[in-house]
Design a protein around this motif. Sequence first.
Motif, PDB file in Angstrom:
ATOM      1  N   VAL A  34      -6.673  -9.399 -17.222  1.00 54.75           N
ATOM      2  CA  VAL A  34      -5.318  -9.642 -17.258  1.00 54.75           C
ATOM      3  C   VAL A  34      -4.452  -8.784 -16.417  1.00 54.75           C
ATOM      4  O   VAL A  34      -3.580  -9.135 -15.502  1.00 54.75           O
ATOM      5  CB  VAL A  34      -4.585  -9.382 -18.803  1.00 54.75           C
ATOM      6  N   GLN A  35      -4.722  -7.430 -16.427  1.00 56.51           N
ATOM      7  CA  GLN A  35      -4.195  -6.576 -15.414  1.00 56.51           C
ATOM      8  C   GLN A  35      -4.473  -7.010 -13.904  1.00 56.51           C
ATOM      9  O   GLN A  35      -3.651  -6.777 -13.124  1.00 56.51           O
ATOM     10  CB  GLN A  35      -4.964  -5.126 -15.415  1.00 56.51           C
ATOM     11  N   ALA A  36      -5.710  -7.579 -13.638  1.00 60.69           N
ATOM     12  CA  ALA A  36      -6.019  -7.637 -12.421  1.00 60.69           C
ATOM     13  C   ALA A  36      -5.317  -9.101 -12.035  1.00 60.69           C
ATOM     14  O   ALA A  36      -4.755  -8.805 -10.582  1.00 60.69           O
ATOM     15  CB  ALA A  36      -7.804  -8.362 -12.280  1.00 60.69           C
ATOM     16  N   GLN A  37      -4.835  -9.825 -12.715  1.00 66.45           N
ATOM     17  CA  GLN A  37      -3.943 -10.990 -12.010  1.00 66.45           C
ATOM     18  C   GLN A  37      -2.552 -10.449 -11.707  1.00 66.45           C
ATOM     19  O   GLN A  37      -1.825 -10.773 -10.885  1.00 66.45           O
ATOM     20  CB  GLN A  37      -4.005 -11.800 -13.308  1.00 66.45           C
ATOM     21  N   ALA A  38      -2.007  -9.442 -12.556  1.00 69.04           N
ATOM     22  CA  ALA A  38      -0.733  -8.970 -12.326  1.00 69.04           C
ATOM     23  C   ALA A  38      -0.895  -8.173 -11.018  1.00 69.04           C
ATOM     24  O   ALA A  38      -0.082  -8.341 -10.152  1.00 69.04           O
ATOM     25  CB  ALA A  38      -0.255  -8.062 -13.368  1.00 69.04           C
ATOM     26  N   GLU A  39      -1.759  -7.344 -10.751  1.00 68.31           N
ATOM     27  CA  GLU A  39      -2.079  -6.708  -9.698  1.00 68.31           C
ATOM     28  C   GLU A  39      -2.329  -7.499  -8.374  1.00 68.31           C
ATOM     29  O   GLU A  39      -1.797  -7.281  -7.158  1.00 68.31           O
ATOM     30  CB  GLU A  39      -3.178  -5.758  -9.681  1.00 68.31           C
ATOM     31  N   LYS A  40      -2.974  -8.382  -8.389  1.00 69.92           N
ATOM     32  CA  LYS A  40      -3.327  -9.628  -7.404  1.00 69.92           C
ATOM     33  C   LYS A  40      -1.821 -10.058  -7.023  1.00 69.92           C
ATOM     34  O   LYS A  40      -1.774 -10.137  -5.843  1.00 69.92           O
ATOM     35  CB  LYS A  40      -4.117 -10.736  -7.873  1.00 69.92           C
ATOM     36  N   ALA A  41      -1.147 -10.402  -7.580  1.00 70.60           N
ATOM     37  CA  ALA A  41       0.234 -11.032  -7.404  1.00 70.60           C
ATOM     38  C   ALA A  41       0.945  -9.923  -6.652  1.00 70.60           C
ATOM     39  O   ALA A  41       1.788 -10.319  -5.798  1.00 70.60           O
ATOM     40  CB  ALA A  41       0.814 -11.555  -8.506  1.00 70.60           C
ATOM     41  N   ALA A  42       1.050  -8.835  -7.201  1.00 68.38           N
ATOM     42  CA  ALA A  42       1.897  -7.503  -6.406  1.00 68.38           C
ATOM     43  C   ALA A  42       1.198  -7.392  -5.164  1.00 68.38           C
ATOM     44  O   ALA A  42       1.922  -7.490  -4.136  1.00 68.38           O
ATOM     45  CB  ALA A  42       1.657  -6.436  -7.467  1.00 68.38           C
ATOM     46  N   ALA A  43      -0.020  -7.530  -5.072  1.00 69.57           N
ATOM     47  CA  ALA A  43      -0.816  -7.134  -3.789  1.00 69.57           C
ATOM     48  C   ALA A  43      -0.472  -8.190  -2.716  1.00 69.57           C
ATOM     49  O   ALA A  43      -0.413  -7.961  -1.563  1.00 69.57           O
ATOM     50  CB  ALA A  43      -2.358  -6.859  -3.855  1.00 69.57           C
ATOM     51  N   GLU A  44      -0.284  -9.366  -3.078  1.00 66.94           N
ATOM     52  CA  GLU A  44      -0.074 -10.573  -2.382  1.00 66.94           C
ATOM     53  C   GLU A  44       1.350 -10.714  -1.798  1.00 66.94           C
ATOM     54  O   GLU A  44       1.698 -11.582  -1.193  1.00 66.94           O
ATOM     55  CB  GLU A  44      -0.563 -11.823  -2.806  1.00 66.94           C
ATOM     56  N   SER A  45       2.278  -9.674  -2.527  1.00 64.34           N
ATOM     57  CA  SER A  45       3.700  -9.869  -2.174  1.00 64.34           C
ATOM     58  C   SER A  45       3.954  -9.063  -0.899  1.00 64.34           C
ATOM     59  O   SER A  45       3.121  -8.309  -0.465  1.00 64.34           O
ATOM     60  CB  SER A  45       4.520  -9.347  -3.442  1.00 64.34           C
ATOM     61  N   ALA A  46       5.305  -8.866  -0.797  1.00 69.25           N
ATOM     62  CA  ALA A  46       5.767  -7.979   0.542  1.00 69.25           C
ATOM     63  C   ALA A  46       6.363  -6.884  -0.135  1.00 69.25           C
ATOM     64  O   ALA A  46       6.828  -5.821   0.572  1.00 69.25           O
ATOM     65  CB  ALA A  46       7.047  -8.668   1.107  1.00 69.25           C
ATOM     66  N   TYR A  47       6.317  -6.654  -1.530  1.00 68.40           N
ATOM     67  CA  TYR A  47       6.690  -5.236  -2.021  1.00 68.40           C
ATOM     68  C   TYR A  47       5.712  -4.271  -2.275  1.00 68.40           C
ATOM     69  O   TYR A  47       4.442  -4.453  -2.447  1.00 68.40           O
ATOM     70  CB  TYR A  47       7.240  -5.692  -3.526  1.00 68.40           C
ATOM     71  N   THR A  48       6.123  -2.841  -2.226  1.00 68.97           N
ATOM     72  CA  THR A  48       5.184  -1.887  -2.577  1.00 68.97           C
ATOM     73  C   THR A  48       4.904  -1.970  -4.006  1.00 68.97           C
ATOM     74  O   THR A  48       5.907  -2.292  -4.757  1.00 68.97           O
ATOM     75  CB  THR A  48       5.771  -0.634  -2.057  1.00 68.97           C
ATOM     76  N   TRP A  49       3.728  -1.419  -4.612  1.00 68.87           N
ATOM     77  CA  TRP A  49       3.403  -1.586  -5.795  1.00 68.87           C
ATOM     78  C   TRP A  49       2.249  -0.490  -5.957  1.00 68.87           C
ATOM     79  O   TRP A  49       1.624   0.159  -4.956  1.00 68.87           O
ATOM     80  CB  TRP A  49       2.884  -2.853  -6.024  1.00 68.87           C
ATOM     81  N   ILE A  50       2.156  -0.028  -7.395  1.00 71.72           N
ATOM     82  CA  ILE A  50       1.055   0.681  -7.713  1.00 71.72           C
ATOM     83  C   ILE A  50       0.537   0.327  -9.271  1.00 71.72           C
ATOM     84  O   ILE A  50       1.651   0.063  -9.947  1.00 71.72           O
ATOM     85  CB  ILE A  50       1.562   2.397  -7.604  1.00 71.72           C
ATOM     86  N   ALA A  51      -0.306   0.867  -9.687  1.00 69.24           N
ATOM     87  CA  ALA A  51      -0.792   0.890 -11.040  1.00 69.24           C
ATOM     88  C   ALA A  51      -1.200   2.027 -11.500  1.00 69.24           C
ATOM     89  O   ALA A  51      -1.969   2.641 -11.104  1.00 69.24           O
ATOM     90  CB  ALA A  51      -1.826  -0.223 -11.248  1.00 69.24           C
ATOM     91  N   ASN A  52      -0.568   2.510 -12.785  1.00 71.30           N
ATOM     92  CA  ASN A  52      -0.779   3.731 -13.456  1.00 71.30           C
ATOM     93  C   ASN A  52      -0.383   4.793 -12.472  1.00 71.30           C
ATOM     94  O   ASN A  52      -1.295   5.812 -12.565  1.00 71.30           O
ATOM     95  CB  ASN A  52      -2.251   3.713 -14.259  1.00 71.30           C
ATOM     96  N   GLY A  53       0.781   4.783 -11.818  1.00 70.67           N
ATOM     97  CA  GLY A  53       1.187   5.972 -11.123  1.00 70.67           C
ATOM     98  C   GLY A  53       1.993   6.763 -11.990  1.00 70.67           C
ATOM     99  O   GLY A  53       1.647   7.086 -12.990  1.00 70.67           O
ATOM    100  N   ARG A  54       3.214   7.243 -11.391  1.00 72.83           N
ATOM    101  CA  ARG A  54       4.337   7.755 -12.222  1.00 72.83           C
ATOM    102  C   ARG A  54       4.538   7.183 -13.590  1.00 72.83           C
ATOM    103  O   ARG A  54       4.532   7.879 -14.842  1.00 72.83           O
ATOM    104  CB  ARG A  54       5.617   7.966 -11.442  1.00 72.83           C
TER     105      ARG A  54
END
Length: 268
Positions: free
Chosen positions: A180-200
């Motif tokens: 489930v997390q992997a799908q959310a990350e995949k969509a973020a990674a394919e976007s133009a936005y900066t992203w992180i999982a479990n950062g701050r």
Amino acid sequence: MTDLYTLERGDAPLLVSIPHLGTAIPEALRGQYTDVALSVADTDWHLDRLYAFAKSLGATILGARVSRYVIDLNRPPNDESLYPGQTTTSLCPTETFRGEPIYRDGCAPDATERQRRVEAYWQPYHQTLRAELQRLRGQHANVLLWEAHSIASVLPRLFDDKLPDLNIGTQEGRTTHASVQAQAEKAAAESAYTWIANGRFKGGYITRHFGAPQDGVHAIQLEMCQSTYMDEHAPFDYVPSLAGRVEPVLRKMVGGALDAIHALNAAG
Ligand SMILES: [Zn+2]
């Protein structure tokens, strides 16, 4: 809808919770607040509008109406720190994110008043959240709890640099099945936005408390920079040209995670 929250029910295995959407400070309490606090700047502004797409996915959407300056629904009721050692805000915060006083002198709530607010405002939201998760779990073996948040992108008192645009929190993977997390990350990674999982941001109290993948509740918090969809300065206007760019990304993140939930349910 009550004075405390709005609730729209759907039947998909998806609950979107927006605990910091509220802007209301009850009339009886308003006299205790500073003028700056009454502008409720630290609201997760407009997230009901931004997440309206989730209705088409069959989501149940729960949004708070009472401000986090009254009580923070995403903190534990005993007020222990979510991030020990870091500057963070409390169950009944006394300072804004920028360090301004929320209460007039001598008006900050004492322990008795904090407990009253837990019972009057905190518990009803949590009881509704729990009941809706149970309702959906009665229909689906696995459900997705999407904790929707947003924050000003630069807040030196709380974090050092500008935040990534999209901050996914799952307590290092403990609050959801990895697919489930992997799908959310995949969509973020394919976007133009900066992203992180479990950062701050690793997920607040609601994500940690309700996320129990072994019991079929998969919780993901998304803390997003308000700069992706609105003006971060008063009067905090929604900016449709910005929102129109980030909304499809949210749709893919939530939709992808929901597809993974459907796959878990199909696998039985
Ligand atoms: Zn929030």
